[in-house]
Design a protein around this motif. Structure first.
Motif, short mmCIF file in Angstrom:
data_model
loop_
_atom_site.label_atom_id
_atom_site.label_comp_id
_atom_site.label_asym_id
_atom_site.label_seq_id
_atom_site.Cartn_x
_atom_site.Cartn_y
_atom_site.Cartn_z
N LYS A 225 -12.08 2.36 -31.88
CA LYS A 225 -11.33 1.99 -33.81
C LYS A 225 -12.07 1.96 -34.58
O LYS A 225 -13.04 2.27 -35.09
CB LYS A 225 -11.18 0.15 -33.45
CG LYS A 225 -10.10 -0.48 -32.67
CD LYS A 225 -8.88 -0.83 -32.92
CE LYS A 225 -8.37 -0.97 -31.56
NZ LYS A 225 -8.06 -0.87 -30.21
N LYS A 226 -11.11 2.88 -35.58
CA LYS A 226 -11.34 3.41 -36.78
C LYS A 226 -11.93 2.57 -37.95
O LYS A 226 -11.17 2.29 -38.54
CB LYS A 226 -10.80 4.71 -37.46
CG LYS A 226 -10.81 5.96 -36.35
CD LYS A 226 -10.14 7.40 -36.31
CE LYS A 226 -9.68 7.82 -35.54
NZ LYS A 226 -8.43 8.10 -35.18
N LEU A 227 -13.09 2.88 -38.63
CA LEU A 227 -13.35 2.08 -40.05
C LEU A 227 -12.62 2.28 -40.66
O LEU A 227 -12.05 1.52 -41.70
CB LEU A 227 -15.10 2.02 -39.71
CG LEU A 227 -15.88 1.71 -38.92
CD1 LEU A 227 -17.44 1.89 -39.63
CD2 LEU A 227 -14.97 -0.59 -38.84
N GLU A 228 -12.96 4.06 -40.59
CA GLU A 228 -11.07 4.26 -42.13
C GLU A 228 -10.19 3.53 -42.37
O GLU A 228 -9.56 3.99 -43.28
CB GLU A 228 -11.55 5.77 -41.95
CG GLU A 228 -13.03 6.41 -42.21
CD GLU A 228 -14.11 6.52 -41.16
OE1 GLU A 228 -13.51 5.93 -39.93
OE2 GLU A 228 -15.10 6.76 -40.89
N ASP A 229 -9.83 2.85 -40.88
CA ASP A 229 -8.02 2.79 -40.81
C ASP A 229 -8.27 1.07 -41.99
O ASP A 229 -7.03 1.00 -42.09
CB ASP A 229 -7.37 2.73 -39.36
CG ASP A 229 -7.53 3.62 -39.00
OD1 ASP A 229 -7.57 4.81 -39.34
OD2 ASP A 229 -7.49 4.08 -37.49
N ASP A 234 -15.78 -1.71 -46.63
CA ASP A 234 -16.15 -0.91 -47.34
C ASP A 234 -17.89 -0.70 -47.11
O ASP A 234 -18.96 -1.19 -46.64
CB ASP A 234 -17.08 -1.43 -48.70
CG ASP A 234 -18.25 -1.85 -49.76
OD1 ASP A 234 -18.16 -0.16 -49.66
OD2 ASP A 234 -18.53 -1.84 -50.32
N ALA A 235 -18.15 1.07 -46.96
CA ALA A 235 -19.29 1.49 -46.80
C ALA A 235 -20.61 1.95 -47.07
O ALA A 235 -21.83 2.40 -47.05
CB ALA A 235 -19.18 3.09 -45.77
N GLY A 255 -17.22 5.45 -37.10
CA GLY A 255 -16.46 5.90 -37.96
C GLY A 255 -18.11 5.95 -39.21
O GLY A 255 -19.30 5.31 -38.30
N ARG A 256 -17.71 6.11 -40.90
CA ARG A 256 -19.23 5.78 -41.47
C ARG A 256 -19.45 4.18 -41.54
O ARG A 256 -18.46 3.96 -42.63
CB ARG A 256 -18.86 6.69 -42.87
CG ARG A 256 -19.64 6.54 -43.14
CD ARG A 256 -19.48 7.73 -44.47
NE ARG A 256 -18.25 7.86 -45.21
CZ ARG A 256 -17.89 7.27 -46.57
NH1 ARG A 256 -19.22 8.06 -47.32
NH2 ARG A 256 -17.30 6.63 -47.52
#
Lengths: 298, 364
Positions: A225-229, A234-235, A255-256
């Protein structure tokens, strides 16, 4: 920040194709990582001669031969000290470091910890297949508990390391996880990692189709699962990243996870490098200075 | 006694378990990985511990710990991994800890390749680590000897409280031959010097540190005396048709197998050729060499390394007879035809009324 020079002729992926064809097994996850690195370099338009790819030993460590940059194939587990030496000698180069989970988290684990702590401006990509592939299928530091391999025929009694949590704890200033099966996403992560000034850590799921029958492309695909989604993620929040890093199982975040840009990289922190790289510098010593420290030693 | 067909690497592990080894700490490397894999499969079946270390540096230090506790333990690797273990080997020799290390050699230097060379001779036989120490080195030339010498290795390690290396080229590790194992397994006793967690062993200290210069000198002299005893008692070699040999071929491991074929062929052609095969590389079988000078006119050393064993042969003969040298490296083995050609050349120059020669140092 990598030096970006406007090139009269723009670079394409073919320009980053190495002179040797990969010897990886058909279907190996490493092909996807190689392609994503090449695509990221095309996006960044960094001239080939300003890039060095450094690796250790393992299937994925053959990487420098397969990409058209300067390349260094070094000792097992020692790619990061070699890359650190290189970066401190010429910090204008973009330095990519590639290798596997055994190379980076096993034999090179101690070097990894200290390279992260030092915030050396490197992009380190672990092609994580959770197995030793080159030596034909023994357990690795990321093999799951209970996994049967040639060196754990009765099942692995050790738990795996969590590379993301480890990187966050050791002070890496850019921490991300990618998947070889998610090309566009991985390319973006690699681009961000190269652009980050400081140590960029990228753990990439790169399934071994020959020796790891547990962690396959099919196994990962529904789980990642993409964190960007998640717009709320908050990275820059280290604690949130730590918490996310512990997720594993039905949902595995990619993701980041984390990035901070307020810390100087090692070359920026080193006062003697403020006037430019050591490479090409004159070794001339002012006679008066020489005389003064000779007298000091007497 | 039944015979079983297996790889040399597998024979080492089975033999080690029968010799009472209950600890294996290793790291995968070609062409030694089957040792680690066999240990992983078999150790738990006899109540032994197998652990895949994170590196060879870790593996040798785990061995230090297991040996200190009084457990028979071993590891296995190949050239690059043995290089990493050298620090720990020096510490174990200094602390007088027994252990067995199998080095299934490959091509070097550096990453080299995974084909067979014998180029670890110097780093193993001369001791690649720091300080005044020696390791005892055994060189098997068959799968049967991979088994037999593993047992001997554990015995010597305990007897002399010293690391023992089984130095075998990749051929020895990878090839399959029938092998017989002893019917009675060894049950080693807990050594009295071990840190065993018992009241009796309470005062035992394992260390290689002696800060006082006189104390360290005394310690080094005592190690020297121990090595001297091994030189007197433990040197081993195989004489193969040397009783009337005027040309003696010298080699160990797979090379010795080739040399026997060459000698047999040369004898069929009427040349008095024999083979002297060192089984212990340290202690070096010096007396075996000196004994042969009564009849031998010349020696030919054949190696899969660029002149490492030949140095010890020259020291053993001390100029008494000419010593010539032939080698293949890079992972190539000498063919019997090319060695035979060397033997024929040697015979022309040294036999049948040829004038006596000074020692020639010829590098091929």
């Amino acid at each position: 920040m990598a030096t970006i020079i406007e090139s009269p002729k723009s670079l394409t992926q073919a320009d980053f194709k190495g002179r040797v064809d990969p010897d990886w097994c058909p279907g190996c996850g490493d092909f996807g990582v190689l392609a994503a690195v090449q695509k990221a370099l095309v996006e960044l338009q960094i001239p080939n001669h300003q890039i060095v790819t450094v690796s250790g030993i393992g299937c994925s460590s053959n990487f420098p031969g397969f990409i058209e940059t300067y390349g260094m194939h070094t000792l097992h587990g020692r790619s990061l000290p070699v890359a650190t030496g290189l970066k401190m000698a010429n910090h204008e180069l973009t330095v990519l470091v590639t290798g596997g989970d055994g190379d980076g988290l096993g034999i090179g684990g101690n070097h990894l910890t200290h390279t992260m702590r030092r915030n050396v401006d490197l992009t380190y990509i672990i092609m994580d297949n959770q197995i030793y592939g080159l030596t034909t299928g023994q357990t690795s530091p990321t093999s799951r508990l209970g996994m049967k391999t040639k060196s754990t025929p009765h099942g692995n009694i050790e738990g795996p390391i969590n590379p993301i949590t480890m990187a966050l704890a050791a002070g890496a200033t850019f921490v991300a996880r990618g998947f070889s099966g998610e090309q566009k996403h991985l390319t973006e992560l690699i681009r961000l990692a190269i652009q980050h000034k400081g140590f960029s850590f990228l753990d990439v799921f790169s399934p071994c189709v020959t020796y790891n029958k547990d962690n396959t492309f099919q196994w990962f695909r529904p789980r990642v699962k993409k964190l960007e989604d998640d717009p709320a993620y908050d990275a820059t929040d280290w604690l949130a990243a730590m918490e996310k890093s512990t997720l594993w199982g039905e949902e595995i975040p990619i993701g980041r996870f984390y990035e901070r840009t307020d810390l100087p990289s090692l070359d920026q922190a080193e006062p003697v490098l403020k006037d430019g790289p050591m490479v090409g510098r004159s070794a001339h010593i002012d006679p008066a200075v020489a005389q003064s420290f000779i007298e000091e030693l007497m | 006694m039944s015979r079983h067909l297996m790889k040399g690497n597998e024979a080492i592990v089975k033999s080690a378990i029968l010799a009472g080894c209950r600890g294996f700490y290793g790291y995968p490397i070609t062409p030694a990985s089957e040792i680690t894999e066999a240990a992983a499969a078999l150790m738990p079946q006899v109540g032994g511990v197998f652990l895949q270390a994170e590196s060879e540096v870790a593996a040798i230090n785990m061995l230090y710990g297991a040996a200190s506790a009084g457990v028979r333990a071993m590891t296995a690797s190949s050239g690059p991994g043995i290089s990493l273990m050298q620090e720990g080997i020096s510490y174990m020799a200094g602390a007088e800890l027994p252990c067995v290390i199998a080095d299934i050699t490959r091509g070097g230097p550096g990453l080299g390749n995974i084909a067979s060379e014998q180029s670890d001779y110097h780093q193993v036989v001369k001791g690649g680590g720091h300080g005044n120490y020696r390791t005892l080195v055994l060189a098997p030339h068959s799968v049967q000897e991979m088994a037999d010498l593993t047992v001997l290795a554990f015995e010597l390690a305990d007897r002399y409280r010293n690391p023992v290396v089984l130095l075998a080229d990749g051929f020895m590790g990878q090839m399959m031959e029938p092998v017989e194992f002893p019917e009675v397994a060894t049950e080693p006793r807990l050594p009295r010097w071990a840190v065993a967690g018992t009241d009796a062993s309470r005062g035992n200290v394992i260390t290689s540190m002696h800060l006082d210069t006189d104390k360290l000198e005394a310690h080094v002299r005592q190690l020297e005396a121990k090595y001297f005893i091994t030189e007197q008692r433990e040197a081993r070699a195989e004489d193969w048709r040397t009783e009337d040999a005027e040309i003696v071929l010298v080699g160990y491991g797979i090379v010795a197998r080739i040399l026997k074929a060459v000698a047999a062929e040369a004898r069929a052609a009427g040349l008095p050729v024999g083979v002297l095969r060192p089984i212990t590389l340290y202690p070096f079988p010096t007396l075996h060499f000196q004994r042969l000078t009564a009849r031998a006119r010349a020696f030919l050393v054949v190696e899969m390394s660029n002149g490492q064993l030949v140095g010890d042969v020259r020291l053993a003969l001390n100029g008494a007879r000419p010593v010539e040298f032939f080698s293949r490296v890079g992972g190539n083995a000498p063919t019997h035809l090319e060695v035979l050609a060397e033997v024929q050349d040697l015979a022309r120059r040294h036999l049948a009324g040829a004038p006596a020669e000074e020692e020639l140092i010829v590098h091929v």
